[in-house]
Each structure stands twice: as C-alpha cells, then as structure tokens.
Scaffold this motif. Sequence first.
Motif, PDB file in Angstrom:
ATOM      1  N   VAL A 176     -47.461  68.347  -5.159  1.00  0.00           N
ATOM      2  CA  VAL A 176     -47.468  68.245  -3.552  1.00  0.00           C
ATOM      3  C   VAL A 176     -47.652  66.794  -3.210  1.00  0.00           C
ATOM      4  N   ALA A 177     -47.217  66.488  -1.985  1.00  0.00           N
ATOM      5  CA  ALA A 177     -47.532  65.217  -1.293  1.00  0.00           C
ATOM      6  C   ALA A 177     -47.847  65.437  -0.036  1.00  0.00           C
ATOM      7  N   LEU A 178     -49.112  64.889   0.390  1.00  0.00           N
ATOM      8  CA  LEU A 178     -50.035  64.770   1.534  1.00  0.00           C
ATOM      9  C   LEU A 178     -49.922  63.617   2.271  1.00  0.00           C
ATOM     10  N   ARG A 179     -49.475  63.739   3.743  1.00  0.00           N
ATOM     11  CA  ARG A 179     -49.355  62.388   4.170  1.00  0.00           C
ATOM     12  C   ARG A 179     -50.377  61.906   5.278  1.00  0.00           C
ATOM     13  N   CYS A 180     -50.713  60.740   5.703  1.00  0.00           N
ATOM     14  CA  CYS A 180     -51.676  60.403   6.558  1.00  0.00           C
ATOM     15  C   CYS A 180     -51.164  59.162   7.295  1.00  0.00           C
ATOM     16  N   ASP A 181     -51.174  59.491   8.589  1.00  0.00           N
ATOM     17  CA  ASP A 181     -50.910  58.329   9.427  1.00  0.00           C
ATOM     18  C   ASP A 181     -52.208  57.795  10.153  1.00  0.00           C
TER      19      ASP A 181
END
Lengths: 118, 114
Positions: B19-24
């Motif tokens: 899984v890949a989790l993104r943060c802006d």
Amino acid sequence: AQTVTQSQPEMSVQEAETVTLSCTYDTSESDYYLFWYKQPPSRQMILVIRQEAYKQQNATENRFSVNFQKAAKSFSLKISDSQLGDAAMYFCAYRTTRDWMANSKLTFGKGITLSVRP
Amino acid sequence: GAGVSQSPRYKVAKRGQDVALRCDPISGHVSLFWYQQALGQGPEFLTYFQNEAQLDKSGLPSDRFFAERPEGSVSTLKIQRTQQEDSAVYLCASSYNRGADTQYFGPGTRLTVL
C-alpha cells in the motif's frame, strides 16, 4: 526516553461546567514543550494549548487553561464552561527542545475520551 | 493549501499486498512527520523529514515500511507485504520550520488489513 501518562481513560462533564484532564510525564530534560491536542471523531488532531517548560506562567487559551507543575511533572488541562463541541479524545504530548535543529517529534499519552452531557 | 491533506482516507488491503499512503503538507512547511495510531491509543512516531531529507526513521516498525519526500513537499508512506498488525490510522503532520513550531495534522488514513 520520555514518557507521557494519561491514567483516566474517560471523563464526563455537564454542559457549562468545568472539567480537568490529568497528565503526567517523565523526562530528565529541563527544557521542553508540552501540548494538549484534541481529536474529534473525524480524527483531525487539533492543537488546544501549549506550554514551554521554562515559562512559569500557566498557558491559557480562551476557555482552556493548564496547571503546569514542573517539579511534579504534571500538566493538567482545565476546560471551563464546557460545550457540546468539546466532546473528543484529548491527548497530552511532549516534545524536547534540546537540539533545536533536529527532530521535534511528539510523544503522546494514550488519550482520554471526554463526553459532554447536555 | 488550507491544511494538511491525506489520501486515501480509507484503505482496505489483503494481507501481503503493498500500500501507498500520501500526505500533502501545508505549502512551505519544512518539517513533515508520520505517526501511527492504533485503535484507542495515542499516535506513535514513525519518521521525520526536513525538506527532502529523512532525518529520523527510528520509529518505523520494520523494513517493510518505507517513506519518501523526494521534492521536499508531498510525502508517501509505503508498506510492503502488509500484515494484520499494520492496521491503524496513519497520521501525517507538518510544521513551518524546525524546532519549536506547531505541528498541524492531517485527517489520517485508516488502513485495514484483512
């Protein structure tokens, strides 16, 4: 290593009343920051109040104030005139100020669930 | 942007999937943190970036966890071969500068591993 302890898992308060949430911590450092964060059910963590350890005066933010006892390593949060919107999980957190250029990670307690009765 | 954003908000993965989790983060914020929050617990530190440099990854629980911030803004937390114990809310926080600044948190990504 620093530790933060919140021993009360839940508290309840009547609307318009005052409630105090407890927090103790353990550290060998003399200068640090302490925080209370609020996490409503939507999960967005919001800063409520912060205290610098070198300041003797207790921090206040509107209805929120702290009782910082450095010698006892105690940092409690008082909420006055409680409102329904205050219902949330509250976390006490610690951050070192040593080595200003390095990591300023937060160490959190387990949190306390506050419910507000109408 | 107005605040820290994270995507997806919810992720269900089968055990063994990546899984890949993104943060802006907030625009212009130098520091970026990842925390893991198990159900009913306080957040626990995973890793810290200062611009694109990962200065502390001591909280990553295993070598299956990897984080990057290649251009010093958006960050991705990747978990390989997910396990059930990885189920948690993953929180991202950013702060304007090093040291004393307030950390602003995103809404988190709730990961459930079946």
